[in-house]
Motif scaffolding. Structure first.
Motif, PDB file in Angstrom:
ATOM      1  N   THR A 181       0.822  -1.211   0.000  1.00 49.60           N
ATOM      2  CA  THR A 181       0.000   0.000   0.000  1.00 49.60           C
ATOM      3  C   THR A 181       0.855   1.261   0.000  1.00 49.60           C
ATOM      4  O   THR A 181       0.353   2.347  -0.323  1.00 49.60           O
ATOM      5  N   ARG A 182       2.133   1.140   0.358  1.00 47.08           N
ATOM      6  CA  ARG A 182       3.005   2.312   0.406  1.00 47.08           C
ATOM      7  C   ARG A 182       3.816   2.513  -0.867  1.00 47.08           C
ATOM      8  O   ARG A 182       4.091   3.645  -1.254  1.00 47.08           O
ATOM      9  N   GLN A 183       4.243   1.400  -1.510  1.00 53.15           N
ATOM     10  CA  GLN A 183       5.049   1.545  -2.718  1.00 53.15           C
ATOM     11  C   GLN A 183       5.048   0.239  -3.488  1.00 53.15           C
ATOM     12  O   GLN A 183       4.694  -0.820  -2.973  1.00 53.15           O
ATOM     13  N   SER A 184       5.472   0.343  -4.744  1.00 51.15           N
ATOM     14  CA  SER A 184       5.639  -0.841  -5.586  1.00 51.15           C
ATOM     15  C   SER A 184       7.034  -0.804  -6.187  1.00 51.15           C
ATOM     16  O   SER A 184       7.586   0.268  -6.458  1.00 51.15           O
ATOM     17  N   ASP A 185       7.632  -1.991  -6.365  1.00 52.21           N
ATOM     18  CA  ASP A 185       8.987  -2.123  -6.907  1.00 52.21           C
ATOM     19  C   ASP A 185       8.985  -3.125  -8.048  1.00 52.21           C
ATOM     20  O   ASP A 185       8.334  -4.166  -7.960  1.00 52.21           O
ATOM     21  N   GLN A 186       9.730  -2.797  -9.099  1.00 57.04           N
ATOM     22  CA  GLN A 186       9.959  -3.722 -10.196  1.00 57.04           C
ATOM     23  C   GLN A 186      11.443  -3.654 -10.540  1.00 57.04           C
ATOM     24  O   GLN A 186      12.003  -2.570 -10.696  1.00 57.04           O
ATOM     25  N   HIS A 196      12.882   0.046 -10.634  1.00 55.54           N
ATOM     26  CA  HIS A 196      11.953   1.180 -10.631  1.00 55.54           C
ATOM     27  C   HIS A 196      11.122   1.114  -9.358  1.00 55.54           C
ATOM     28  O   HIS A 196      10.580   0.057  -9.011  1.00 55.54           O
ATOM     29  N   MET A 197      11.016   2.233  -8.647  1.00 57.04           N
ATOM     30  CA  MET A 197      10.263   2.299  -7.396  1.00 57.04           C
ATOM     31  C   MET A 197       9.208   3.396  -7.514  1.00 57.04           C
ATOM     32  O   MET A 197       9.521   4.525  -7.919  1.00 57.04           O
ATOM     33  N   ASP A 198       7.990   3.072  -7.180  1.00 61.07           N
ATOM     34  CA  ASP A 198       6.879   4.033  -7.203  1.00 61.07           C
ATOM     35  C   ASP A 198       6.390   4.212  -5.764  1.00 61.07           C
ATOM     36  O   ASP A 198       5.751   3.317  -5.205  1.00 61.07           O
ATOM     37  N   SER A 213       3.738  13.304   2.617  1.00 55.80           N
ATOM     38  CA  SER A 213       5.138  12.897   2.541  1.00 55.80           C
ATOM     39  C   SER A 213       5.589  12.988   1.083  1.00 55.80           C
ATOM     40  O   SER A 213       4.793  13.227   0.179  1.00 55.80           O
ATOM     41  N   MET A 214       6.887  12.779   0.853  1.00 62.22           N
ATOM     42  CA  MET A 214       7.392  12.735  -0.521  1.00 62.22           C
ATOM     43  C   MET A 214       6.838  11.516  -1.236  1.00 62.22           C
ATOM     44  O   MET A 214       6.793  10.424  -0.673  1.00 62.22           O
ATOM     45  N   TYR A 215       6.443  11.702  -2.486  1.00 62.08           N
ATOM     46  CA  TYR A 215       5.968  10.578  -3.287  1.00 62.08           C
ATOM     47  C   TYR A 215       6.357  10.809  -4.739  1.00 62.08           C
ATOM     48  O   TYR A 215       6.629  11.940  -5.157  1.00 62.08           O
ATOM     49  N   GLY A 216       6.414   9.701  -5.491  1.00 59.79           N
ATOM     50  CA  GLY A 216       6.793   9.801  -6.896  1.00 59.79           C
ATOM     51  C   GLY A 216       7.619   8.616  -7.343  1.00 59.79           C
ATOM     52  O   GLY A 216       7.504   7.512  -6.788  1.00 59.79           O
ATOM     53  N   LYS A 217       8.493   8.843  -8.331  1.00 64.17           N
ATOM     54  CA  LYS A 217       9.257   7.772  -8.972  1.00 64.17           C
ATOM     55  C   LYS A 217      10.731   7.834  -8.593  1.00 64.17           C
ATOM     56  O   LYS A 217      11.306   8.913  -8.443  1.00 64.17           O
ATOM     57  N   ASP A 234      12.285  11.563  -9.073  1.00 63.59           N
ATOM     58  CA  ASP A 234      11.297  12.549  -9.521  1.00 63.59           C
ATOM     59  C   ASP A 234      10.161  12.517  -8.502  1.00 63.59           C
ATOM     60  O   ASP A 234       9.213  11.742  -8.625  1.00 63.59           O
ATOM     61  N   LEU A 235      10.273  13.378  -7.471  1.00 56.45           N
ATOM     62  CA  LEU A 235       9.382  13.315  -6.316  1.00 56.45           C
ATOM     63  C   LEU A 235       8.639  14.638  -6.130  1.00 56.45           C
ATOM     64  O   LEU A 235       9.034  15.685  -6.658  1.00 56.45           O
ATOM     65  N   TYR A 236       7.577  14.555  -5.340  1.00 58.73           N
ATOM     66  CA  TYR A 236       6.759  15.738  -5.051  1.00 58.73           C
ATOM     67  C   TYR A 236       6.238  15.632  -3.623  1.00 58.73           C
ATOM     68  O   TYR A 236       5.987  14.526  -3.125  1.00 58.73           O
TER      69      TYR A 236
END
Length: 364
Positions: free
Chosen positions: A187-192, A212-214, A225-229, A257-259
């Motif tokens: 629920t917090r992030q996905s990784d490939q 790649h982390m989302d 909080s910070m979120y993005g790629k 690339d965060l916001y």
């Protein structure tokens, strides 16, 4: 003599005969049944002993050190460096006001905890003031072989940045040809991610990985909080120069690339690029081990704070950072229970920022 007395005498005679038989029978069998030439040879089944090399080497280390092995990481189900460190002794985990994880050792401030990857320093936007805080969030565990946590007086050889302690992350070596694919979702992030190891090709062995982390948004519409790629890419190579002598090369690249929503009226974008490259020569001989390495790091930070309503620019913060480091060490066993380690480091750092006109520093 009564009948009862005869029975007691008979039992005593039988017991005495049995004891004498037990004492004499091994010698009789040894001399009669087993040939004399076989008495010195005893055959058993194979005995297998397993040991963790890194944990065994702790006995020779001059500092207090804890090893978190790959098996330990898998057993914990750790996904990030903060997960791996959270339950360790003398480790204090926290979160700053920007939602980033911080790590301290033995009560020291995060800026006094030095984080290394394969013995190399990591450079980030705030690393000189708050420690390598961002690295706790950046470093994944897919490519990690084990983690070393170093405490005590032995950290003195790492300088003032390691007053609290040192966390040294050792990555996997490309020893055999293989491929690994990572797909992870929470629920917090996905990784490939994907990792490819060439195995031994002549004297060389190479590995490359991409991830790649989302990171998903957490918080409210007023503040998050910070979120993005995040994107990670690296290439590692090792050459067997001779027996117990190796040459390592590497190249790492990171892009973020965060916001973050600062308030209901404004938000900040974080665009970061970093690459590192270097070479290391290491080996072992009858006296001990040694290594000599040099590496270069470039970090580019671009931050923009804008009004959320119309996108107009409120403020900006840019920084360019260059670091060139030479370091080496030599360890020698000078007595059965005494190990001598000598070493040195030369570090040149250049800063250029909207907060600083220009700064050049050299450390020896």
């Amino acid at each position: 003599m009564s009948f009862k007395g005869k029975i007691c005498q008979g039992r005593a005679a039988v017991l005495t005969a049995a004891v004498l038989a037990c004492l004499s029978s091994p010698y009789a069998y040894a001399s009669e049944d087993i040939p004399e030439e076989d008495t010195s040879n005893v055959s058993t089944k194979d005995i297998h002993v397993e040991a963790d090399f890194d944990k065994e080497m702790l006995k020779e280390a001059p500092e207090t050190k804890t090893i978190i092995s790959r098996a330990d990481l898998d057993r914990k189900g750790a996904r990030t460096l903060s997960d791996a460190l959270a339950a360790e002794q003398d480790i204090q985990m926290g979160t700053d006001n920007m939602g980033r994880k911080t790590v301290g050792i033995r009560g020291a401030e995060p800026r006094h905890t030095l984080i290394l990857v394969d013995g190399r320093r990591l450079a980030g936007g705030l690393s000189k003031y708050y420690g390598a805080t961002d690295e706790v969030n950046r470093i994944g565990l897919d490519d990690i072989d084990h983690i070393e946590i170093i405490r005590g007086s032995g950290t003195a050889r790492y300088g003032a940045d390691a007053i609290g302690g040192v966390i040294n992350i050792i990555r996997k070596r490309p020893d055999k040809a293989q491929a690994a694919l990572t797909l992870d979702w929470t629920t917090r992030q996905s990784d490939q991610g994907i990792r490819l190891d060439s195995g031994k090709v002549g004297k060389w062995a190479f590995s490359t990985s991409f991830k790649h982390m989302d990171v998903r948004q957490r918080g409210t519409n007023a503040r998050s909080s910070m979120y993005g790629k995040k994107y990670f890419f690296n290439i590692d190579g090792r050459m067997d120069v001779a027996q117990n002598k190796w040459l390592d090369v590497f190249f790492d690249y990171l892009k973020e690339d965060l916001y973050m929503k600062d308030s209901l009226t404004q938000g900040t974008s974080y665009d970061h690029d970093r690459f590192s490259t270097g070479v290391k020569y290491s080996g072992r001989d009858r006296r001990g081990d040694y290594e000599l390495q040099t590496y270069y790091t470039y970090f580019d930070k671009n931050q923009r704070t804008r009004r959320r309503a119309n996108g107009s620019l409120n403020s900006f913060d840019d920084m360019k950072y260059n670091s060139l480091i030479f370091d080496g060490r030599r360890s020698m066993q000078i007595a059965p229970n005494h190990l001598l380690t000598v070493g040195g480091e030369y570090r040149k750092e250049d800063y250029e920022s909207t907060r600083i006109r220009g700064s050049h520093r050299k450390t020896l």
